[in-house]
Enzyme design. Sequence first.
Site, PDB file in Angstrom:
ATOM      1  N   TYR A 182     -50.649  73.488  31.232  1.00 50.68           N
ATOM      2  CA  TYR A 182     -51.181  73.673  30.509  1.00 50.68           C
ATOM      3  C   TYR A 182     -52.733  73.050  29.950  1.00 50.68           C
ATOM      4  O   TYR A 182     -53.532  73.548  29.212  1.00 50.68           O
ATOM      5  CB  TYR A 182     -50.608  72.787  29.536  1.00 50.68           C
ATOM      6  CG  TYR A 182     -51.048  71.912  28.170  1.00 50.68           C
ATOM      7  CD1 TYR A 182     -50.282  72.652  26.636  1.00 50.68           C
ATOM      8  CD2 TYR A 182     -51.319  70.824  27.747  1.00 50.68           C
ATOM      9  CE1 TYR A 182     -50.437  71.881  25.770  1.00 50.68           C
ATOM     10  CE2 TYR A 182     -51.460  70.656  26.706  1.00 50.68           C
ATOM     11  CZ  TYR A 182     -51.405  71.180  25.653  1.00 50.68           C
ATOM     12  OH  TYR A 182     -51.735  70.169  24.415  1.00 50.68           O
TER      13      TYR A 182
ATOM     14  N   LYS B  46     -55.724  74.580  28.235  1.00 49.87           N
ATOM     15  CA  LYS B  46     -56.792  73.927  27.422  1.00 49.87           C
ATOM     16  C   LYS B  46     -57.968  73.843  27.434  1.00 49.87           C
ATOM     17  O   LYS B  46     -59.169  74.230  27.009  1.00 49.87           O
ATOM     18  CB  LYS B  46     -55.919  72.527  26.406  1.00 49.87           C
ATOM     19  CG  LYS B  46     -54.785  72.727  26.108  1.00 49.87           C
ATOM     20  CD  LYS B  46     -55.195  73.262  24.671  1.00 49.87           C
ATOM     21  CE  LYS B  46     -53.463  72.885  23.975  1.00 49.87           C
ATOM     22  NZ  LYS B  46     -53.590  74.151  22.893  1.00 49.87           N
TER      23      LYS B  46
HETATM   24  N1  LIG Z   1     -48.715  67.423  19.880  1.00 54.81           N
HETATM   25  C1  LIG Z   1     -49.869  67.333  20.641  1.00 54.81           C
HETATM   26  O1  LIG Z   1     -49.551  65.839  20.993  1.00 54.81           O
HETATM   27  C2  LIG Z   1     -50.628  68.156  20.698  1.00 54.81           C
HETATM   28  C3  LIG Z   1     -52.283  67.404  21.331  1.00 54.81           C
HETATM   29  C4  LIG Z   1     -52.704  68.108  21.614  1.00 54.81           C
HETATM   30  C5  LIG Z   1     -52.627  68.850  21.561  1.00 54.81           C
HETATM   31  N2  LIG Z   1     -51.884  69.749  20.915  1.00 54.81           N
HETATM   32  C6  LIG Z   1     -52.121  71.394  20.538  1.00 54.81           C
HETATM   33  O2  LIG Z   1     -51.711  71.703  18.782  1.00 54.81           O
HETATM   34  C7  LIG Z   1     -50.746  73.033  19.081  1.00 54.81           C
HETATM   35  C8  LIG Z   1     -50.183  72.774  17.859  1.00 54.81           C
HETATM   36  O3  LIG Z   1     -49.274  71.473  18.787  1.00 54.81           O
HETATM   37  P1  LIG Z   1     -47.696  71.491  18.152  1.00 54.81           P
HETATM   38  O4  LIG Z   1     -48.067  69.815  18.348  1.00 54.81           O
HETATM   39  O5  LIG Z   1     -48.214  71.107  16.455  1.00 54.81           O
HETATM   40  O6  LIG Z   1     -46.683  71.762  18.172  1.00 54.81           O
HETATM   41  P2  LIG Z   1     -45.323  72.566  17.561  1.00 54.81           P
HETATM   42  O7  LIG Z   1     -44.608  71.287  16.096  1.00 54.81           O
HETATM   43  O8  LIG Z   1     -44.559  73.374  18.275  1.00 54.81           O
HETATM   44  O9  LIG Z   1     -46.017  73.690  16.656  1.00 54.81           O
HETATM   45  C9  LIG Z   1     -46.410  75.250  17.705  1.00 54.81           C
HETATM   46  C10 LIG Z   1     -46.004  76.166  16.340  1.00 54.81           C
HETATM   47  O10 LIG Z   1     -46.739  77.237  17.191  1.00 54.81           O
HETATM   48  C11 LIG Z   1     -46.517  78.373  16.703  1.00 54.81           C
HETATM   49  N3  LIG Z   1     -46.269  79.009  17.810  1.00 54.81           N
HETATM   50  C12 LIG Z   1     -45.966  78.662  19.176  1.00 54.81           C
HETATM   51  N4  LIG Z   1     -45.949  80.082  19.779  1.00 54.81           N
HETATM   52  C13 LIG Z   1     -47.035  81.254  19.031  1.00 54.81           C
HETATM   53  C14 LIG Z   1     -46.806  82.551  19.496  1.00 54.81           C
HETATM   54  N5  LIG Z   1     -46.246  82.791  20.521  1.00 54.81           N
HETATM   55  N6  LIG Z   1     -46.847  83.227  18.877  1.00 54.81           N
HETATM   56  C15 LIG Z   1     -46.795  82.456  17.581  1.00 54.81           C
HETATM   57  N7  LIG Z   1     -46.792  81.106  16.615  1.00 54.81           N
HETATM   58  C16 LIG Z   1     -46.906  80.147  17.687  1.00 54.81           C
HETATM   59  C17 LIG Z   1     -44.610  77.384  16.521  1.00 54.81           C
HETATM   60  O11 LIG Z   1     -43.671  78.418  15.735  1.00 54.81           O
HETATM   61  P3  LIG Z   1     -42.987  79.565  16.329  1.00 54.81           P
HETATM   62  O12 LIG Z   1     -42.181  78.193  17.506  1.00 54.81           O
HETATM   63  O13 LIG Z   1     -42.166  79.370  15.956  1.00 54.81           O
HETATM   64  O14 LIG Z   1     -43.526  80.709  17.538  1.00 54.81           O
HETATM   65  C18 LIG Z   1     -45.591  76.487  15.634  1.00 54.81           C
HETATM   66  O15 LIG Z   1     -45.811  76.740  14.627  1.00 54.81           O
HETATM   67  C19 LIG Z   1     -51.113  72.942  20.308  1.00 54.81           C
HETATM   68  O16 LIG Z   1     -52.031  74.170  20.557  1.00 54.81           O
HETATM   69  C20 LIG Z   1     -50.415  72.009  20.660  1.00 54.81           C
HETATM   70  O17 LIG Z   1     -51.487  72.256  21.345  1.00 54.81           O
HETATM   71  C21 LIG Z   1     -50.365  69.155  20.427  1.00 54.81           C
END
Ligand SMILES: NC(=O)c1ccc[n+]([C@@H]2O[C@H](COP(=O)([O-])OP(=O)(O)OC[C@H]3O[C@@H](n4cnc5c(N)ncnc54)[C@H](OP(=O)(O)O)[C@@H]3O)[C@@H](O)[C@H]2O)c1
Length: 264
Positions: free
Chosen positions: A168, A172
Site C-alpha cells: 500500500y 501511494k
Molecule cells: N479511509 C482512509 O482512511 C483512507 C486514508 C487515506 C487514503 N485513502 C484512500 O482513499 C481511497 C478511497 O478509499 P475509501 O476509504 O473510501 O474506501 P472504500 O469505501 O472501500 O472505497 C473504495 C472505492 O473504490 C472502489 N473500487 C475498489 N477497487 C476498484 C476497482 N478495481 N475498480 C473500480 N472500483 C474499485 C470500491 O467499490 P467496489 O469495491 O465495489 O469496486 C469503492 O467504491 C482509496 O484510494 C484509499 O487508499 C483512504
Amino acid sequence: MSETSLAQPRSAPRFSLHGKTALVVGGSSGIGQAIAHGFQASGARVAVAARTPEKLAEAAQRLQQGDPDARGYAVDVSQPEAIDRLATLVLADFGHVDVLVVCQGTTVLKPAEDVTPDEYDEVMHTNLRSVFFTCTRFGRHMLERRTGSIITIASLAAHRGWPLASVYAASKHGVAGLTKTLAAEWADRGVRVNAISPGFFLTELNQSKMSPKRKENALLRTPTGRFGQVDELVGAAVYLASPAAGFVTGSVLNVDGGYLASGI
Ligand SMILES: NC(=O)c1ccc[n+]([C@@H]2O[C@H](COP(=O)([O-])OP(=O)(O)OC[C@H]3O[C@@H](n4cnc5c(N)ncnc54)[C@H](OP(=O)(O)O)[C@@H]3O)[C@@H](O)[C@H]2O)c1
C-alpha cells in the site's frame, strides 16, 4: 500587494462547479461517495464508477435524488481495457469530463515478508496501475479539450513508511509521484493534476482491517485526537476541481487532522 493587483481588484474565488461534468471512480462508498455528493451540491453533473453492481446501483440512486441524470458505471479499473470501455460509455452519455477523481483503492495488512505475488499485484493494480491508466485515458480527452482537473487520492502512506502495509505504501508513494509528474507534463496544456492526502477515515477499506491497537495508535498520532469524517474531504475536492484552484497543480493537499505536521 503589487500596484497591478491594487489597480485590478480580483473577483471572489470561484468555487462553483456549475456546468461541469465530474466522474468519480471509486465513488460507490467512503471517500469517493462523499466527494460525488459534494460535487453535485456544488452544481456538477456527476457519474460514479466501481465494481460491485448492487452497491453501485444504490450509490447512483442516491445521486439521482439530487439529479436524475447522475449515472453509475460498473467497471473493474484494474483492467486497462475496462477503462477504455468506461471512457467510451461516459463520453457517449455526458459528452465530456471536466473533473476526474481517481478514488479506487484497496489494502492488504500483513508483514512484508509474507506478502504473496498475487496480493502484491492486487494492491498495485488497484492503487497504482489503474490510477495511471485512468488518469492517462481521461487525460487524453482533457488534453484534447485543453481543460480539466484530475484529483488523485494519496495517503499518509505516501509520505511515511507504513508497517504492515508495505505494498500500500509503495503504491501511494507512486500515486504522489505520478500526480506531480502528470501535473508538470500537462500544465501548459490546460490540465491540472493534484492529490488529496487523507489521514484516518474509517471506511469499508480499513474499518475491519485495522486492529483496535492500530486504531488507538492512529488516534494517538493524530493531533485532533479523532478520525476524520468523509464529509471533511469534500471542501478540498471542490476547491481543487473548481476555477478557484486554476493556478494549483502538482500539489498534495493534506486533510489529516494535523498528522503530518506533528513531530510528536
Ligand atoms: N479511509 C482512509 O482512511 C483512507 C486514508 C487515506 C487514503 N485513502 C484512500 O482513499 C481511497 C478511497 O478509499 P475509501 O476509504 O473510501 O474506501 P472504500 O469505501 O472501500 O472505497 C473504495 C472505492 O473504490 C472502489 N473500487 C475498489 N477497487 C476498484 C476497482 N478495481 N475498480 C473500480 N472500483 C474499485 C470500491 O467499490 P467496489 O469495491 O465495489 O469496486 C469503492 O467504491 C482509496 O484510494 C484509499 O487508499 C483512504
